[in-house]
Design a protein around this motif. Structure first.
Motif, short mmCIF file in Angstrom:
data_model
loop_
_atom_site.label_atom_id
_atom_site.label_comp_id
_atom_site.label_asym_id
_atom_site.label_seq_id
_atom_site.Cartn_x
_atom_site.Cartn_y
_atom_site.Cartn_z
N SER A 99 42.37 18.48 57.41
CA SER A 99 41.13 18.07 58.07
C SER A 99 40.94 18.83 59.39
O SER A 99 41.62 19.83 59.66
N LEU A 100 40.02 18.39 60.21
CA LEU A 100 39.75 19.07 61.49
C LEU A 100 38.95 18.11 62.37
O LEU A 100 38.48 17.07 61.92
N GLY A 101 38.83 18.49 63.65
CA GLY A 101 37.91 17.76 64.52
C GLY A 101 38.46 16.50 65.15
O GLY A 101 37.72 15.77 65.81
N GLY A 102 39.76 16.21 64.98
CA GLY A 102 40.35 15.05 65.63
C GLY A 102 40.92 15.41 66.99
O GLY A 102 41.05 16.60 67.33
N VAL A 103 41.31 14.39 67.76
CA VAL A 103 41.85 14.65 69.10
C VAL A 103 43.19 15.39 69.05
O VAL A 103 43.57 16.06 70.00
#
Ligand SMILES: *Cc1c(COP(=O)(O)O)cnc(C)c1O
Length: 236
Positions: free
Chosen positions: A176-180
């Motif tokens: 995935s992507l875009g997490g803290v």
């Protein structure tokens, strides 16, 4: 990591009587607003930056066309693609910090990309904020920030990627992507595995391509982690 000229494609779509749909997941509304550039519909994976904490799966479809909105609503109502209340709450909670998170993702992305670009073992660093980015003018016209996604290539291919990913401590190996939290993935065998090999090459994805989703941790810690992983046994 290649950009489409949204205003130009929107003009062509209009001339052909078609509608332009833009997936704005990587840029987020903080850095790019496709409806203002002429697009008809914007889609987001809210799983990524909008949720921001890798704890929810969802999506959003946005349009400023009333008639299309009615049709999409009717379709959603009958097809049942409706998020649960808790999922909706998680995304709303994430949105409260979207702007500050994106600012930090972009600062850290720029720091990480600058470090990788000067590293002798790293090839082909692609990041819209780098002076070497081939579409820098277009990025400047349609985006207000470069975001947190960075790609690089390791010349040793699979073997070297394997050593690098195993040696990383702060970047988790995940798709995935875009997490803290920072993530690292291998597009050839993960996100882009379903694309035929020839098409993958045409799009610049090689066995050595590595994708980073740069999180909001301390930038110097991230750079130190990348540095030690590039120097770990097995490289060079
Ligand atoms: C992850 C992703 C999707 C798919 O979203 P899911 O929430 O994983 O179903 C679509 N577009 C982009 C650009 C993405 O990164």
């Amino acid at each position: 990591m290649r950009l489409a000229d949204i205003a130009a494609v929107a003009d062509e779509a209009r001339a052909a009587g078609a509608r332009l749909v833009v997936d704005n997941t990587f840029a987020t509304p903080v850095f790019q607003q496709p409806l203002a550039l002429g697009a008809h519909v914007v889609v987001h994976s809210t799983t990524k930056y909008l949720g921001g904490h890798s704890d929810v799966i969802g999506g959003a479809v946005i349009t400023d066309d009333d008639e299309l909105h009615e049709r999409l609503k009717a379709y959603q109502n009958s097809a049942g693609a409706v998020p649960g209340a808790f999922d909706a709450w998680l995304v709303l909670r994430g949105l409260k910090t979207l702007t500050v998170r994106m600012q930090r993702h972009a600062e850290n992305g720029a720091r990480v990309a600058a470090f990788l670009a000067q590293h002798p073992r790293v090839h082909d660093v692609v990041y819209p904020g780098l002076p070497t980015y081939p579409q820098r003018d277009l990025a400047g016209r349609q985006m207000s920030g470069p975001g947190g996604m960075v790609t690089l290539a390791l010349p040793g291919g699979h073997r070297e990627v394997d050593d690098f990913v195993r040696a990383l401590r702060l970047f988790s190996f995940a798709e995935s992507l875009g997490g803290v939290e920072s993530l690292v993935c291998h597009p050839e065998t993960m996100t882009h595995a379903a694309i035929p090999a020839e098409e993958r090459r045409r799009r610049g994805i090689t066995p050595g391509t590595v994708r980073l989703s740069v999180g909001i941790e301390d930038a110097e810690d991230l750079v130190a982690d990348l540095e030690q992983a590039l120097e770990a046994p097995g490289h060079g």
